[in-house]
Design a protein around this motif. Structure first.
Motif, mmCIF file in Angstrom:
data_model
loop_
_atom_site.group_PDB
_atom_site.id
_atom_site.type_symbol
_atom_site.label_atom_id
_atom_site.label_comp_id
_atom_site.label_asym_id
_atom_site.label_seq_id
_atom_site.Cartn_x
_atom_site.Cartn_y
_atom_site.Cartn_z
ATOM 1 N N ILE A 260 0.824 -1.211 0.000
ATOM 2 C CA ILE A 260 0.000 0.000 0.000
ATOM 3 C C ILE A 260 0.857 1.259 0.000
ATOM 4 O O ILE A 260 0.478 2.274 -0.593
ATOM 5 C CB ILE A 260 -0.968 -0.019 1.208
ATOM 6 N N VAL A 261 2.034 1.220 0.618
ATOM 7 C CA VAL A 261 2.885 2.411 0.609
ATOM 8 C C VAL A 261 3.420 2.671 -0.790
ATOM 9 O O VAL A 261 3.578 3.837 -1.205
ATOM 10 C CB VAL A 261 4.025 2.271 1.643
ATOM 11 N N THR A 262 3.670 1.612 -1.557
ATOM 12 C CA THR A 262 4.095 1.774 -2.941
ATOM 13 C C THR A 262 2.962 2.345 -3.787
ATOM 14 O O THR A 262 3.178 3.242 -4.616
ATOM 15 C CB THR A 262 4.550 0.429 -3.520
ATOM 16 N N ALA A 263 1.744 1.855 -3.574
ATOM 17 C CA ALA A 263 0.587 2.395 -4.286
ATOM 18 C C ALA A 263 0.391 3.872 -3.957
ATOM 19 O O ALA A 263 0.023 4.670 -4.830
ATOM 20 C CB ALA A 263 -0.663 1.597 -3.931
ATOM 21 N N ALA A 264 0.642 4.263 -2.703
ATOM 22 C CA ALA A 264 0.530 5.672 -2.311
ATOM 23 C C ALA A 264 1.538 6.524 -3.069
ATOM 24 O O ALA A 264 1.209 7.616 -3.563
ATOM 25 C CB ALA A 264 0.733 5.812 -0.802
ATOM 26 N N LEU A 322 -9.606 3.599 -5.212
ATOM 27 C CA LEU A 322 -8.677 4.714 -5.153
ATOM 28 C C LEU A 322 -7.938 4.895 -6.469
ATOM 29 O O LEU A 322 -7.637 6.026 -6.881
ATOM 30 C CB LEU A 322 -7.677 4.507 -4.010
ATOM 31 N N GLY A 323 -7.628 3.792 -7.162
ATOM 32 C CA GLY A 323 -6.987 3.898 -8.468
ATOM 33 C C GLY A 323 -7.834 4.689 -9.453
ATOM 34 O O GLY A 323 -7.332 5.536 -10.205
ATOM 35 N N PHE A 324 -9.151 4.440 -9.452
ATOM 36 C CA PHE A 324 -10.045 5.185 -10.343
ATOM 37 C C PHE A 324 -10.178 6.641 -9.911
ATOM 38 O O PHE A 324 -10.343 7.530 -10.752
ATOM 39 C CB PHE A 324 -11.412 4.510 -10.392
ATOM 40 N N LEU A 325 -10.110 6.909 -8.611
ATOM 41 C CA LEU A 325 -10.154 8.297 -8.145
ATOM 42 C C LEU A 325 -8.890 9.061 -8.552
ATOM 43 O O LEU A 325 -8.937 10.272 -8.775
ATOM 44 C CB LEU A 325 -10.351 8.342 -6.631
ATOM 45 N N VAL A 326 -7.753 8.356 -8.632
ATOM 46 C CA VAL A 326 -6.535 8.982 -9.154
ATOM 47 C C VAL A 326 -6.777 9.443 -10.597
ATOM 48 O O VAL A 326 -6.397 10.558 -10.988
ATOM 49 C CB VAL A 326 -5.343 8.008 -9.082
ATOM 50 N N THR A 352 -3.064 20.068 -8.443
ATOM 51 C CA THR A 352 -1.993 19.066 -8.446
ATOM 52 C C THR A 352 -1.360 18.946 -7.069
ATOM 53 O O THR A 352 -1.137 17.833 -6.565
ATOM 54 C CB THR A 352 -0.929 19.432 -9.486
ATOM 55 N N PHE A 353 -1.057 20.097 -6.412
ATOM 56 C CA PHE A 353 -0.537 20.045 -5.048
ATOM 57 C C PHE A 353 -1.498 19.288 -4.139
ATOM 58 O O PHE A 353 -1.101 18.390 -3.387
ATOM 59 C CB PHE A 353 -0.352 21.467 -4.487
ATOM 60 N N HIS A 354 -2.763 19.694 -4.206
ATOM 61 C CA HIS A 354 -3.802 19.068 -3.364
ATOM 62 C C HIS A 354 -3.913 17.574 -3.638
ATOM 63 O O HIS A 354 -3.960 16.761 -2.709
ATOM 64 C CB HIS A 354 -5.139 19.772 -3.645
ATOM 65 N N SER A 355 -3.929 17.199 -4.907
ATOM 66 C CA SER A 355 -4.121 15.793 -5.262
ATOM 67 C C SER A 355 -2.960 14.924 -4.795
ATOM 68 O O SER A 355 -3.160 13.784 -4.350
ATOM 69 C CB SER A 355 -4.298 15.666 -6.779
ATOM 70 N N MET A 356 -1.743 15.423 -4.895
ATOM 71 C CA MET A 356 -0.584 14.644 -4.454
ATOM 72 C C MET A 356 -0.688 14.315 -2.961
ATOM 73 O O MET A 356 -0.449 13.178 -2.544
ATOM 74 C CB MET A 356 0.703 15.410 -4.755
ATOM 75 N N ILE A 357 -1.056 15.293 -2.164
ATOM 76 C CA ILE A 357 -1.130 15.084 -0.716
ATOM 77 C C ILE A 357 -2.331 14.231 -0.343
ATOM 78 O O ILE A 357 -2.217 13.269 0.445
ATOM 79 C CB ILE A 357 -1.180 16.449 0.002
ATOM 80 N N VAL A 358 -3.493 14.530 -0.915
ATOM 81 C CA VAL A 358 -4.706 13.801 -0.545
ATOM 82 C C VAL A 358 -4.672 12.366 -1.058
ATOM 83 O O VAL A 358 -5.113 11.435 -0.364
ATOM 84 C CB VAL A 358 -5.956 14.549 -1.064
ATOM 85 N N THR A 359 -4.141 12.145 -2.261
ATOM 86 C CA THR A 359 -4.052 10.778 -2.781
ATOM 87 C C THR A 359 -3.159 9.914 -1.903
ATOM 88 O O THR A 359 -3.510 8.769 -1.569
ATOM 89 C CB THR A 359 -3.518 10.792 -4.222
ATOM 90 N N ALA A 360 -2.003 10.443 -1.509
ATOM 91 C CA ALA A 360 -1.125 9.694 -0.604
ATOM 92 C C ALA A 360 -1.850 9.394 0.702
ATOM 93 O O ALA A 360 -1.781 8.271 1.230
ATOM 94 C CB ALA A 360 0.156 10.480 -0.332
ATOM 95 N N ALA A 393 -12.359 10.107 11.816
ATOM 96 C CA ALA A 393 -12.090 11.535 11.644
ATOM 97 C C ALA A 393 -11.200 11.776 10.430
ATOM 98 O O ALA A 393 -11.462 12.678 9.616
ATOM 99 C CB ALA A 393 -11.437 12.091 12.907
ATOM 100 N N PHE A 394 -10.151 10.970 10.299
ATOM 101 C CA PHE A 394 -9.277 11.102 9.128
ATOM 102 C C PHE A 394 -10.055 10.822 7.841
ATOM 103 O O PHE A 394 -9.894 11.538 6.840
ATOM 104 C CB PHE A 394 -8.089 10.155 9.239
ATOM 105 N N ALA A 395 -10.865 9.795 7.835
ATOM 106 C CA ALA A 395 -11.618 9.419 6.641
ATOM 107 C C ALA A 395 -12.592 10.520 6.240
ATOM 108 O O ALA A 395 -12.737 10.837 5.049
ATOM 109 C CB ALA A 395 -12.367 8.110 6.883
ATOM 110 N N LEU A 396 -13.267 11.124 7.214
ATOM 111 C CA LEU A 396 -14.215 12.192 6.911
ATOM 112 C C LEU A 396 -13.501 13.401 6.305
ATOM 113 O O LEU A 396 -13.963 13.981 5.319
ATOM 114 C CB LEU A 396 -14.962 12.599 8.176
ATOM 115 N N LEU A 397 -12.370 13.771 6.887
ATOM 116 C CA LEU A 397 -11.613 14.914 6.360
ATOM 117 C C LEU A 397 -11.169 14.666 4.924
ATOM 118 O O LEU A 397 -11.306 15.547 4.057
ATOM 119 C CB LEU A 397 -10.401 15.188 7.249
ATOM 120 N N LEU A 398 -10.652 13.480 4.649
ATOM 121 C CA LEU A 398 -10.154 13.183 3.302
ATOM 122 C C LEU A 398 -11.295 13.057 2.298
ATOM 123 O O LEU A 398 -11.123 13.384 1.115
ATOM 124 C CB LEU A 398 -9.310 11.913 3.331
#
Length: 519
Positions: A260-264, A322-326, A352-360, A393-398
């Protein structure tokens, strides 16, 4: 220097004679540091206990160098260093402007957070087989791609991070990993072949591969050169790298197979290099051709957004969703490319900045959820809120961030993209951006309800792994998400600065050819 029968040669017209200042070395530091650290890790590959620590120190040093580099660029303009002391366009240049440096900084931050998470995700076998050397080599390729000023070397750095990504993808040698790696390799080989073909054609037209030199010469050769063909080639090649519709089918076939860390790392960083290459080449080098193709790019952006999130709705595995959301996030970024306006490009860069952080963060959230509940399946994973309220809480924020809802980071880039679309008279494109946000809310809301809110039946949940590293890394990324949501102006300023640099390449060109020495 004298040559028999000729006058004394003036080397200053061909070579850089003055020694570069210490600050100028910052432009190559984000590439040199990971190469050195990766070599050290490779030499000590059997010392598995120190691998993670050395990699984290190396990535921290990269992060510091990127911060210093971006600070210098914001203060003094683009920074250039030409290899071999030959003046451009003959020497190979590293050219860092606001766009490249800010993306390199964001990618390094994501890689550092993922390296922290990997302490719990990568076991002794993975460390022995080279996870951390591969990671550092990949980051060298990523930084080189963002900072190079030469099209062919952009291709070279693409190959560097692709080779290392193959190693990360098959780490573990499971059947599904080998299957995913095969699809990933074959389809990326097609994209690479298109890229190399376009590069050869580009050199045949311009006689140079220096980006600043091409930007200068494009206006003079436009009448007799097939620039629209070149633009289409690069759109197709980089579109495949970015996983844009209709050449996006390789991503959901491979990104769910590695650790999963590699996928991130892959989801957050690698597709964004394709996006960066599209912005750099199509907007800066072929502005008129981009305008001609803007209608096609707009439809590609809308299709990528909507079909990506519809694919996520159809999945029962969190990683596949998550792959499709990417893919969908890439569609949002392409909206600014289609519009070509300063506001639209600023929205794409901010996104792009937002997507890099949120996708990870989403991938690390999925890994933490799997460690707590033992599965990635929406059918079997449930009851996480009752057992672990923090994960909810983390899931709701993301979820709010991905959907573009306050108080998270996704709100502001979507506002910029919607406003730019309306200003350009492209109301349907603004509607597509809003529709993709709504469908993203539904897709992630479905995941939230089934895995976190739904009551768990059967035996009580037992932690498979400690959530400590998951909570720590998600906490750091959550701070970044909230900061960009509540105080977006610094990021907007950087995105607008980067957009101006793409639309008006004079600062970039003057940095490469100082003193009016344009060819």
């Amino acid at each position: 220097m004298a040559v028999p029968g000729s006058e004394t040669l003036d080397l200053s017209r061909a070579m850089v004679l003055a020694a570069p200042s210490l600050a100028d070395w910052l432009v190559v530091a984000p590439v040199v540091i990971p190469i050195i650290v990766g070599a050290v890790l490779l030499m000590f590959r059997h010392e598995t206990k120190i691998q993670a620590g050395v990699a984290i120190v190396g990535l921290a040093a990269m992060l510091i160098s990127n911060v210093l580099l971006l600070s210098r660029i914001l203060d003094a303009g683009p920074v250039v260093m030409t290899m071999g002391r030959w003046l451009p366009p003959f020497g190979i240049s590293f050219t860092a402007d606001v766009l490249g440096a800010s993306l390199a900084l964001t990618a390094t931050l994501v890689a550092l957070i993922c390296a922290l998470y990997s302490i719990s995700d990568i076991g002794t076998l993975g460390r022995r087989y080279g996870f951390y050397p591969f990671l550092m080599l990949m980051m060298a390729g990523v930084s080189g791609s963002f900072l190079t000023g030469d099209i062919f070397n952009l291709y070279v750095w693409f190959e560097v991070f692709l080779i290392s990504s193959f190693g990360l993808l098959i780490l573990g040698s499971e059947h599904r990993q080998l299957d995913g790696a095969t699809k990933y390799a074959i389809l990326n080989l097609i994209g690479t072949t298109l890229f190399l073909t376009a590069t050869a054609l580009l050199y045949g037209v311009f006689g140079t591969l220096n980006m600043a030199d091409i930007a200068v010469k494009a206006g003079n050769v436009r009448e007799g050169a097939p620039l629209i063909t070149l633009a289409v080639f690069f759109l197709l090649a980089f579109g495949m790298k970015a996983a844009a519709f209709p050449v996006n089918f390789w991503l959901p076939a491979s990104y769910h197979t590695p650790r999963i860390v590699t996928a991130a790392l892959f989801g957050a960083i690698l597709t964004k290099i394709g996006v960066y290459a599209l912005l750099r080449v199509v907007v800066m080098l072929f502005p008129l051709e981009r305008a001609i193709l803007s209608g096609v790019i707009a439809w590609v952006a809308a299709a990528t957004m909507i079909l990506g999130v519809l694919g996520a709705l159809a999945q029962t595995d969190i990683r596949r969703a998550l792959g499709f959301l990417v893919i969908s996030s890439v569609g949002n970024i392409l909206v600014g490319l289609a519009l070509g306006s300063g506001e639209g490009l600023a929205g794409s860069i901010f996104y792009t900045f937002h997507s890099m952080i949120v996708t990870a963060a989403l991938y690390l959230l999925a890994g933490t959820m799997k460690g707590l509940g033992g599965s990635y399946s929406l059918r079997s994973l449930s009851g996480l809120y009752a057992a672990h309220p923090m994960i909810a809480a983390f899931a709701l924020l993301l979820m709010l961030a991905s959907a573009g809802l306050p108080p998270a980071s996704g709100l502001w880039p979507k506002i910029l993209l919607v406003q730019a679309s309306l200003d350009a008279g492209q109301g349907w494109l603004a509607f597509a951006v809003l529709l993709s946000g709504f469908l993203t809310t539904v897709a992630l809301g479905r995941v939230f309800i089934l895995t976190i809110w739904r009551q768990h039946e059967g035996e009580a949940l037992v932690e498979k792994t400690s959530p400590m590293f998951g909570y720590v890394t998600l906490g750091v990324l959550a701070v970044a998400v909230i900061f960009m949501g509540l105080y977006p102006q610094p990021v907007i300023d950087i995105a607008e600065n980067a957009a101006r640099g793409l639309l008006d390449g004079s600062l970039y060109i003057d940095a490469v050819f100082p003193g009016g020495q344009r060819p």
